[in-house]
Motif scaffolding. Structure first.
Motif, PDB file in Angstrom:
ATOM      1  N   ARG A 116      53.405  48.547  42.651  1.00 52.98           N
ATOM      2  CA  ARG A 116      52.527  48.089  43.724  1.00 52.98           C
ATOM      3  C   ARG A 116      52.044  46.679  43.408  1.00 52.98           C
ATOM      4  N   THR A 117      51.494  46.026  44.392  1.00 54.96           N
ATOM      5  CA  THR A 117      50.996  44.670  44.200  1.00 54.96           C
ATOM      6  C   THR A 117      49.634  44.712  43.503  1.00 54.96           C
ATOM      7  N   ALA A 118      49.209  43.545  43.017  1.00 52.59           N
ATOM      8  CA  ALA A 118      47.905  43.458  42.375  1.00 52.59           C
ATOM      9  C   ALA A 118      46.801  43.827  43.359  1.00 52.59           C
ATOM     10  N   ALA A 119      46.942  43.380  44.622  1.00 52.68           N
ATOM     11  CA  ALA A 119      45.927  43.695  45.622  1.00 52.68           C
ATOM     12  C   ALA A 119      45.836  45.196  45.864  1.00 52.68           C
ATOM     13  N   GLU A 120      46.977  45.870  45.862  1.00 55.11           N
ATOM     14  CA  GLU A 120      46.965  47.324  46.062  1.00 55.11           C
ATOM     15  C   GLU A 120      46.300  48.034  44.888  1.00 55.11           C
ATOM     16  N   HIS A 121      46.575  47.568  43.663  1.00 50.85           N
ATOM     17  CA  HIS A 121      45.916  48.169  42.500  1.00 50.85           C
ATOM     18  C   HIS A 121      44.402  47.942  42.548  1.00 50.85           C
ATOM     19  N   ARG A 122      43.979  46.767  42.958  1.00 49.03           N
ATOM     20  CA  ARG A 122      42.536  46.494  43.037  1.00 49.03           C
ATOM     21  C   ARG A 122      41.880  47.382  44.102  1.00 49.03           C
ATOM     22  N   ALA A 123      42.532  47.553  45.229  1.00 48.35           N
ATOM     23  CA  ALA A 123      41.977  48.408  46.277  1.00 48.35           C
ATOM     24  C   ALA A 123      41.858  49.853  45.800  1.00 48.35           C
ATOM     25  N   GLN A 124      42.862  50.304  45.062  1.00 46.00           N
ATOM     26  CA  GLN A 124      42.811  51.656  44.531  1.00 46.00           C
ATOM     27  C   GLN A 124      41.694  51.790  43.501  1.00 46.00           C
ATOM     28  N   SER A 148      48.867  40.821  38.492  1.00 50.44           N
ATOM     29  CA  SER A 148      48.485  39.495  38.968  1.00 50.44           C
ATOM     30  C   SER A 148      49.130  38.405  38.125  1.00 50.44           C
ATOM     31  N   LEU A 149      49.152  38.610  36.813  1.00 53.19           N
ATOM     32  CA  LEU A 149      49.791  37.624  35.936  1.00 53.19           C
ATOM     33  C   LEU A 149      51.293  37.565  36.192  1.00 53.19           C
ATOM     34  N   GLU A 150      51.907  38.690  36.512  1.00 56.90           N
ATOM     35  CA  GLU A 150      53.335  38.695  36.839  1.00 56.90           C
ATOM     36  C   GLU A 150      53.581  37.978  38.171  1.00 56.90           C
ATOM     37  N   GLU A 151      52.723  38.221  39.144  1.00 54.15           N
ATOM     38  CA  GLU A 151      52.891  37.576  40.444  1.00 54.15           C
ATOM     39  C   GLU A 151      52.694  36.059  40.363  1.00 54.15           C
TER      40      GLU A 151
END
Length: 229
Positions: A116-124, A148-151
């Motif tokens: 999942r994306t960083a934003a999805e992990h933060r929302a979770q 986020s660091l990977e993105e």
């Protein structure tokens, strides 16, 4: 009544009608008493089996302590000192086991099989925090941090990367956050495999680190993304 030899002679008339004196057989008397005492009315207030067992147990404990007090220098005080020493030893042993378990906690892989994306992990993570599921919130924040660091191209994607490896790789490209990264990896490992429970403070510490890393500039913008350390 007349004296006859070495005994007193009692006239038969004294017993009435010339009959021999009445006697009471012991066996029938004992049986009659047993029947009388077996009446439930005499036993309705007797302690039950559990109460008798409990009383017998505490009598045994009391006898044990009495024997120990008699054999221990200082009597009861000596026994109390020994008991306190055993309690302290048990506490120390438990704390030692806890430190050993924490030290031997393996480092968990950051990501599962569903990227999942960083934003999805933060929302979770925020959803977990609203439910006061601090373990889930900590784990998802760590995943958001690494993703986020990977993105941003600062870390090369690596599905099997552990939390410790991710922290070490992030420290290479964003120096100055070594302690915070190690703490984040430790919190992730302990809540994932170590059986520990996180709290609100741990979650806020990781979200602050995530925000700081998002603002941080890499030490060398010309270097290639860090892989496994």
């Amino acid at each position: 009544m007349t004296w006859r030899g070495d005994v007193w002679a009692v006239p038969a008339a004294a017993h009435g009608g010339g009959e021999p004196p009445a006697s009471w057989d012991r066996d029938p008397a004992r049986e009659a008493a047993r029947r009388e005492l077996s009446d439930p009315r005499y036993h309705e207030h007797d302690p039950n089996l559990l109460q008798r067992a409990w009383t017998a147990f505490w009598d045994w404990v009391q006898n044990l302590f009495d024997a120990a007090a008699g054999a221990t220098p200082g009597g009861g005080i000596g026994v109390a000192v020994i008991v306190l020493a055993l309690i302290a030893l048990a506490i120390a042993f438990r704390l030692r086991l806890g430190r050993t378990a924490r030290a031997s906690t393996p480092s968990a892989a950051v990501f599962d099989a569903h990227p999942r994306t960083a934003a999805e992990h933060r929302a979770q993570a925020e959803a977990y925090a609203l439910d006061h599921d601090w373990n889930g919130a900590v784990q998802e924040t760590m995943r958001a941090l690494v993703r986020s660091l990977e993105e941003r191209g600062l870390l090369s994607p690596h599905p099997g990367r552990t939390a410790d490896e991710a922290a070490a790789a992030a420290d290479l490209v964003l120096p100055g956050h070594s302690d915070a990264l190690r703490d984040a990896a430790r919190a992730f490992d302990e809540t994932t495999y170590g059986g520990r429970t996180a709290d609100h403070t741990t979650y806020r510490r990781l979200t602050a680190l995530d925000a700081a890393l998002r603002r941080a500039k890499p030490a060398d913008t010309t270097r290639t993304p860090a892989g496994r350390p």
